[in-house]
Design an enzyme around this catalytic site. Structure first.
Site, short mmCIF file in Angstrom:
data_model
loop_
_atom_site.label_atom_id
_atom_site.label_comp_id
_atom_site.label_asym_id
_atom_site.label_seq_id
_atom_site.Cartn_x
_atom_site.Cartn_y
_atom_site.Cartn_z
N HIS A 2 0.81 -1.22 0.00
CA HIS A 2 0.00 0.00 0.00
C HIS A 2 0.84 1.26 0.00
CE1 HIS A 2 -3.05 -2.72 2.22
NE2 HIS A 2 -2.73 -3.14 1.04
N CYS A 16 -6.03 1.26 -19.97
CA CYS A 16 -5.58 1.94 -18.74
C CYS A 16 -4.53 1.15 -17.96
CB CYS A 16 -6.77 2.25 -17.84
SG CYS A 16 -7.72 0.80 -17.36
C1 PEP Z 1 -5.10 -3.56 -15.31
O1 PEP Z 1 -5.30 -4.69 -14.90
O2 PEP Z 1 -4.49 -3.29 -16.36
C2 PEP Z 1 -5.62 -2.40 -14.57
C3 PEP Z 1 -5.56 -1.19 -15.07
O3 PEP Z 1 -6.11 -2.60 -13.32
P1 PEP Z 1 -5.22 -2.92 -12.03
O4 PEP Z 1 -3.80 -2.61 -12.39
O5 PEP Z 1 -5.74 -2.03 -10.97
O6 PEP Z 1 -5.47 -4.36 -11.81
#
Ligand code: PEP
Ligand code: MG
Length: 770
Positions: free
Chosen positions: A381, A695
Site C-alpha cells: 500500500h 488503462c
Molecule cells: C489492469 O489490470 O491493467 C488495470 C488497469 O487494473 P489494475 O492494475 O488495478 O489491476
C-alpha cells in the site's frame, strides 16, 4: 583459574566483586571522558585504564576504516610505534576475524588459533592469552578492543561482558566523530563509508537528499549509571509497561490486530517475557550502564548477529526482538524527537524497515524526496501511495536502516532500485546531472500541457490519467490530462484501518468530480481481492491462487452489500453531473447484467427518496480476462464503454504473474500475438462505435503508447507523470507511416521484439525521446 581477574576495590565476595570490578572500570572511564583532552590522548588513557583494571599486559583498540582495513589506534603493551601503522584486513588474523564475525574471541593460547597471524612490528609474540570483542554501534562493527596476557589465562565471562561494555563507549567516540581525524592515511572510518544497496525499483524517479529514519534511533546520551538498583528498577518498570501495552492491544480485539498482525503481537508478548533477554540487559546495568544504554547494548549485539544470519525465519524473529528493544528504548527515554515539519530537512529521504500508507501521508509532501524500504513490494500500500505522490521508491534494501544515520547523504534511484548511502562525490555529481536532465525534460513537458494531443498527421490521441487517492487530484490540472480514465476506488479501502463509511466514500467521490472540473471521470467499482488485500476484511478466504480467486466482480456479486453502498455513494456524489461506472474483472457477460440490475435498483431507490441523480449514467466494463476476447461483439453491444486492463489481460494471456519479477518481464508486451488480441478489440469497438480506452501500465510508456495508437486504441489512461512524455512522442509521430512500418510483423510475426525495434528506429530517426 579464577573467573575474575579484575583489580577491583577491596576484594569483596565473588559475585558482587565481579560486578563491582567492571563498575569501577566504567567509573574511571567516565572520568576520563569528562576531562578535556585531545582524542588520541583520551583513547590512550582509556586503554591504559582497561589494561590496569583487567590486569592485562596489553590493551589495544583497532578502528575499522572505510577501505575495510583495521588500523591500530591505541595500545599499551604493544610497540607504540605500531600505532596508526599496524593494519589488518577484515577477516585477517584474530582481530580481523572478530570484526568480520562481530563475535568475541576468548583464547588461552592465541597462537594455536587457525586465524592467528603474527605482526612483527607489534611485538605481540610474547602474549599467549587473548580476549577481543567487537566495538559495536547499532549493530555495526566499528572496530575491535583487545586485551592480552603472557600467561595462559582463561578470561571469565564477566570480563568479556565488561570489555563489551567499554567497547560500546568507544563505539560512541567513533560515531560522534572524536576519532575520525586520527587515521594514518587520511582514510575515513568505516562509519562514513559509502554503501550501495541494490534494491528493487518500486516507484520511478530519482531523489537526492538526507536520511530521515522513520523510526528515529533513540539516542542514548546517558551511558553510565550512578545507582545500579535504581536503573534496574527503571528497566523493570519499562518492561512491565511494555508488556501491558502488548496485552492491551491483544485483548482489545481490534480488527487492525487480526491475522498476521495478531501473530506478530503474540510473538512480541513471548519475547517481552524472554528471561535470557531480560537477564542480559540486567547484566549490562550491573556492569555500570544506565537502563537505556543496557537495552541498546543488548540490541546492538542482536543486530550484529542478525547481519550474519541467513535463515529467513530466524532473521524475522531476531528483527522482532529488535523492534521490541526499540519500543523499550522509547519507554525509557521520553520526549523522543517527532518527525514534524520543523525537524525534517528540506530534502528528506525516509528510510524504514516497513511503513503503512497512512504513515507516509503524515509527512509533509513538499519536503519528501524519496523513500527507501527494507521490505515493500510493488503492490504494497505504501508503495501505491508513494507512486501516486510521485515519490521515488526503492524496496528490498536489506540492512539499510542499520547502515544509515539521520542526516547522512543518500540517493534513491527509483529506476534501477539502487540506493547510494553517503555517496562519493562523483556518484553524487552524476546523479545531480541526471536530476537536472529530468527536470529540463519535465519543463519541456510542462510547456506541452495545453497543446492538444494530436499526431503529426492530424490524428487525435486522448490522454487521461489514472488516480485513486485525494493526493492525486492536483495532478489533473498540473498534468494536462483530459480527464481521469481510471479511478481505482479500492485504494481508499486499502489505506484505511476499517471499511470506509458510505459518507467518507461519497465525500471522496465528490472531491474527485470537483477536481476534474467537468472533465470525464471513470470510477471503477471496488477491485479488491487478489493482491489487493484489506486486512480488516474478515471473510477474505485463504486462496492458493488469489489472482484467479474470489475478487472484484465475483466478490461484489456474491456480497452485494459492499457494491450497493458504493454505488449509492457514487450516485449521490455525481448528482447533477455525468457518472461513469466501470466494472472490473468481468469474465462473463451476464455479470454485467447482474451489476446493471443492482445499479438500477439503487437509482430507483434514490429517486424514490427524492435524491438528486446524475445527469447521465454510463456503465462500462474492464476487459482484462481473456474469455471476453471470444465474445467481443456481445461485449461491445452490452456496455457504454470498454477499457482494456492490459496489466491483467497480459498476465492471464501469458500465464505470467504480474507481481513476480522472475516471470513478469519474460514475455514481450509488444509481441504480435498480444498486439493482435488488442487490435481485435479495437476493431470490434470501432464496428460497434463503443468508446475504447486502455488503462494498464503500457499506456504510460511512450514506445508502447505509439504502438497502441497505431493499432487504433486512441484513448489512453496512465499515471499523471507519463502524460508529458507520451504527448511529446505523439506530437512528433506520423501515425500512418508508423502503422505501415509495423503492418507486416503485426500480421505475420509470431514472437520476438521486431515491433519494438521498428518503433525504436522510427523514434530515433524523428528525435522522439522514448
Ligand atoms: C489492469 O489490470 O491493467 C488495470 C488497469 O487494473 P489494475 O492494475 O488495478 O489491476
Ligand atoms: Mg486489473
Amino acid at each position: 583459574m579464577s573467573a575474575n581477574r579484575f583489580a577491583g576495590p577491596d576484594g569483596p565476595p565473588a559475585t558482587r566483586d565481579k560486578d563491582a570490578g567492571s563498575r569501577v572500570l566504567l567509573k574511571r572511564i567516565r572520568e576520563i571522558m569528562a576531562e578535556p583532552m585531545a582524542p588520541q590522548q583520551r583513547l590512550d588513557r582509556i586503554v591504559a585504564q582497561i589494561a590496569q583494571s583487567m590486569v592485562a599486559e596489553v590493551c589495544s583498540v583497532y578502528a575499522l576504516r572505510a577501505d575495510g582495513v583495521l588500523e591500530l589506534y591505541a595500545t599499551v603493551g604493544l610497540n607504540p610505534k605500531a600505532v596508526h601503522q599496524s593494519q589488518l584486513r577484515l577477516g585477517q588474523g584474530l582481530v580481523g576475524t572478530i570484526a568480520a564475525s562481530s563475535r568475541p574471541l576468548n583464547l588461552a593460547e592465541a597462537q594455536k588459533h587457525p586465524a592467528f597471524e603474527y605482526l612483527p612490528e607489534t611485538g605481540e609474540e610474547l602474549y599467549n592469552s587473548f580476549l577481543g570483542v567487537p566495538i559495536l554501534r547499532a549493530g555495526r562493527t566499528l572496530g575491535v578492543l583487545v586485551v592480552q596476557n603472557e600467561a595462559h589465562r582463561a578470561y571469565g565471562d564477566d570480563e568479556g561482558e565488561a570489555m563489551e561494555t567499554v567497547a560500546m563507549v568507544i563505539g560512541e567516540m567513533i560515531a560522534t566523530g572524536d576519532l575520525r581525524s586520527l587515521s594514518s592515511a587520511g582514510v575515513e572510518l568505516d562509519l562514513a563509508k559509502p554503501v550501495t544497496h541494490h534494491g528493487q525499483p518500486l516507484s520511478e524517479g530519482i531523489g537526492l537528499g538526507h536520511v530521515v529514519l522513520h523510526e528515529p534511533r533513540v539516542v542514548v546520551t546517558a551511558m553510565f549509571n550512578d545507582d545500579t538498583q535504581a536503573e534496574l528498577e527503571r528497566l523493570a518498570a519499562a518492561l512491565s509497561s511494555l508488556r501491558l501495552t502488548i496485552d492491551d492491544m491483544l485483548s482489545r480485539g481490534d480488527v487492525a490486530f487480526e491475522g498476521e498482525h495478531r501473530d506478530v503481537l503474540e510473538t512480541y508478548r513471548m519475547f517481552a517475557h524472554d528471561k535470557g533477554w531480560v537477564q542480559r540487559m540486567e547484566e549490562a546495568i550491573r556492569n555500570g550502564l544506565t537502563a537505556e544504554a543496557g537495552v541498546e547494548k543488548v540490541q546492538s549485539d542482536m543486530r550484529a548477529r542478525l547481519s550474519t544470519v541467513t535463515d529467513p525465519y530466524l532473521r524475522e524473529r531476531m528483527s522482532d526482538f529488535d523492534d521490541l528493544a526499540n519500543r523499550l528504548l522509547r519507554q525509557l527515554i521520553s520526549g523522543e524527537p517527532s518527525h514534524g515539519a520543523k525537524s525534517l530537512p528540506e530534502d528528506a529521504i525516509i528510510v524504514a524497515r516497513h511503513m503503512g500508507a497512512a504513515e507516509l501521508l503524515d509527512y509533509p509532501r513538499e519536503r519528501l524526496r524519496g523513500l527507501v524500504l527494507e521490505e515493500g513490494a510493488p503492490t504494497s500500500h505504501v508503495v501505491i501511495v508513494a507512486r501516486a505522490m510521485n515519490i521515488p521508491v526503492a524496496g528490498g534494501a536489506k540492512g539499510v536502516v542499520a547502515m544509515s544515520d539521520s542526516g547522512d547523504a543518500i540517493i534513491v534511484d527509483g529506476l534501477s532500485g539502487h540506493v547510494h548511502l553517503r555517496p562519493q562525490p562523483d556518484v553524487e555529481a552524476a546523479y545531480a546531472e541526471k536530476v537536472r536532465f529530468r527536470a529540463r525534460r519535465q519543463e519541456e513537458y510542462r510547456t506541452l500541457r495545453d497543446r492538444p494531443s494530436v499526431t503529426a498527421d492530424g490524428h487525435p490521441v486522448s490522454l487521461l490519467m489514472n488516480a485513486g487517492l485525494l493526493v492525486d487530484l492536483p495532478q489533473v490540472e498540473q498534468s494536462g490530462a483530459a480527464g481521469i480514465g481510471l479511478f481505482r476506488t479500492e485504494l481508499q479501502f486499502m489505506i484505511a484501518a476499517t471499511f470506509p463509511r458510505a459518507e467518507a466514500q461519497e465525500r471522496l467521490y465528490r472531491s474527485v468530480l470537483d477536481a476534474a472540473a467537468g472533465r470525464p471521470v471513470t470510477f471503477r467499482t471496488l477491485d479488491i481481492g487478489g493482491d489487493k488485500v484489506l486486512p480488516y476484511f474478515r471473510n477474505a478466504p485463504d486462496e492458493e491462487n488469489p489472482a484467479l480467486g474470489w475478487r472484484a466482480m465475483r466478490l461484489a456479486l456474491d456480497r452485494p452489500g459492499l457494491l450497493r453502498t458504493q454505488v449509492r455513494a457514487l450516485l449521490k456524489a455525481a448528482s447533477g453531473r455525468e457518472l461513469r461506472l466501470m466494472l472490473p474483472m468481468v469474465t462473463e457477460l451476464h455479470e454485467i447484467d447482474q451489476a446493471r440490475a443492482l445499479i438500477m435498483r439503487e437509482v430507483k431507490h434514490l429517486s424514490r427518496f427524492g435524491h438528486g441523480l446524475p445527469l447521465t449514467l454510463r456503465i462500462g466494463a474492464m476487459l482484462e480476462v481473456p474469455s471476453l476476447l471470444f465474445d467481443l461483439d456481445g461485449l461491445m453491444e452490452k456496455v457504454d464503454f470498454v477499457s482494456i486492463g492490459s496489466n491483467d489481460l497480459f498476465q492471464f494471456m501469458y500465464a505470467a504473474d504480474r507481481g513476480n519479477s522472475r516471470v513478469a518481464d519474460r514475455f514481450e508486451t509488444l509481441s504480435p500475438t498480444f498486439l493482435r488480441a488488442l487490435k481485435s478489440i479495437a476493431d470490434a469497438a470501432a464496428r460497434h462505435e463503443t468508446p475504447l480506452t486502455l488503462c494498464g501500465e503500457i499506456a504510460g510508456r511512450p514506445l508502447e503508447a505509439l504502438a497502441l495508437a497505431a493499432l487504433g486504441i486512441t484513448t489512453l489512461s496512465m499515471s499523471p507523470a507519463a502524460i508529458g512524455p507520451v504527448k511529446a512522442a505523439i506530437l512528433k509521430t506520423d501515425m500512418a507511416a508508423l502503422r505501415a512500418a509495423i503492418a507486416d510483423p503485426l500480421e505475420n510475426g509470431s514472437t520476438g521484439a521486431d515491433i519494438r525495434d521498428i518503433i525504436r528506429e522510427y523514434a530515433e530517426a524523428h528525435a522522439i525521446a522514448l
